[in-house]
Every structure is written in structure tokens, then in C-alpha cells.
Design a protein around this motif. Structure first.
Motif: not given
Length: 213
Positions: A15-20, A66-72, A7-11
């Protein structure tokens, strides 16, 4: 702990994409005169994905699950956020809607390949992942196709809306699309009433079909 870490990685990525995404909403979509290549905000988002996702993939290299879980989880959350920002792009002229449609398609293409982004040999992503991307990004595309739909008659416009939006009778979503089209509030009230009637008729028809089976 793993779920929290994901969840932290997703956040962080969101956040990195938010300005765009914010930049997307600030463009003057009603004055665009030509459709070009993908917009700068899309390129920025894609660059963030290409930079950050491979790093996460490398760190989770021993556990693809876990990586796929992150992506999904990321695509599900990000696309909903993208659609919310899309609604804020208003008003939009026809050319602007076409440009946004092109941008959305570019983004969809990259998101579909997210688990293999920047890999020389790509692995086919899990079906569930692909399904989430297609379902949610198709909704984004349909929203823009509604904006591109000519508004000649209220009845036909509402019919087209329900057809494109898979019979979604949600008033709030409909209002947002009307705002994107630049339709004035007094006229919106008439269209909303029409939507309620048409949607109720569809539900009644479906129920009748079920009873007849």
C-alpha cells in the motif's frame, strides 16, 4: 496467526508503494526525450523499502525464517504488481522504454538485496528468494526489450518476442506489449495470428524432439 501477520505486513508495504506505481503509469512515456537517472517513482519505492523493511526485520529479529518468508512473499507479490503497472505504461517511445528498463534494473538491484537493506554487513539471501526476484524482474526487463525491438516485419517481431519471452504464447500478455508499442488494433490481429502459428510450431517441434529421444 504468523502467516496472517506476515500478510498484513506485506499489504502495508504494498500500500505504501502503490502511489509510486500509479505515478509510473501516469508519466507520458511516449514523449520522453532523454534517459536520465532512475525516475522519481523508483526512488520513492526504494525509500519506502529502506524505511519499512528494517523495522520489520528488527521486530522479527529472533526469527530470520519468518523475515525471509516476509521478504520472499513480498517480492513475489510486488513484482507481479509492478509488471501489471508496467503494462499500463502505454504507448512508450524508444527512449521511454530505455528509461523504464533502467528503472526496472535499479529496482531489481534493490529487491535482490532486500533482506539486508540498510545493513552495514549484508548476508547472502536464500537461493529461493534470489531466484524469485531474478525470474520475475527478468520478465519485466524482457517485456521492455520487446518494446525496444524494431517492428519491421511481423514474422521477425514475433520471433523476437517468443525468444525474449521464453516462448510464452499467452495472447493477453502479447496484446499488452503491442499496446505498449502503440501498435494499432487491426495490425495487432495479424500479429496475434502470427504468434499463434509460431508458438504452435515451437510446441510441435518440442514434442517431436521428445518423441525422438
Amino acid at each position: 496467526i504468523i502467516a496472517e501477520s506476515i500478510q498484513i505486513l506485506i499489504q502495508d508495504l504494498e500500500n505504501a508503494c502503490e502511489p509510486a506505481l500509479t505515478a509510473m503509469t501516469k508519466l507520458s512515456w511516449q514523449t520522453i526525450e532523454t534517459v536520465g537517472d532512475q525516475s522519481l517513482y523508483v526512488t520513492t519505492i526504494i525509500n519506502h523499502l529502506k524505511t519499512i523493511v528494517p523495522v520489520i526485520r528488527n521486530h522479527l529479529g529472533s526469527s530470520r525464517k519468518y523475515f525471509i518468508q516476509f521478504c520472499t512473499t513480498f517480492v513475489d507479490s510486488f513484482i507481479k504488481k509492478f509488471i501489471n503497472h508496467l503494462y499500463r505504461c502505454k504507448p512508450i517511445n524508444m527512449i521511454g522504454a530505455e528509461q523504464l528498463l533502467l528503472d526496472t534494473h535499479s529496482l531489481k538491484t534493490v529487491l535482490l538485496d532486500l533482506p539486508s537493506i540498510n545493513l552495514t554487513v549484508s548476508r547472502k539471501p536464500p537461493q529461493n528468494f534470489t531466484k524469485i526476484v531474478l525470474k520475475n524482474m527478468t520478465r519485466a526487463e524482457m517485456i521492455l526489450k520487446v518494446v525496444l525491438t524494431p517492428y519491421d516485419s511481423a514474422r521477425q517481431f514475433v520471433k523476437n518476442y517468443l525468444q525474449l519471452m521464453n516462448n510464452d504464447g499467452d495472447i493477453s500478455s502479447f496484446q499488452k506489449v503491442l499496446d505498449m508499442k502503440g501498435i494499432r488494433k487491426p495490425e495487432q490481429a495479424h500479429l496475434i495470428e502470427r504468434l499463434k502459428r509460431e508458438h504452435a510450431a515451437i510446441i510441435a517441434s518440442h514434442q517431436q524432439q521428445i518423441q525422438q529421444q
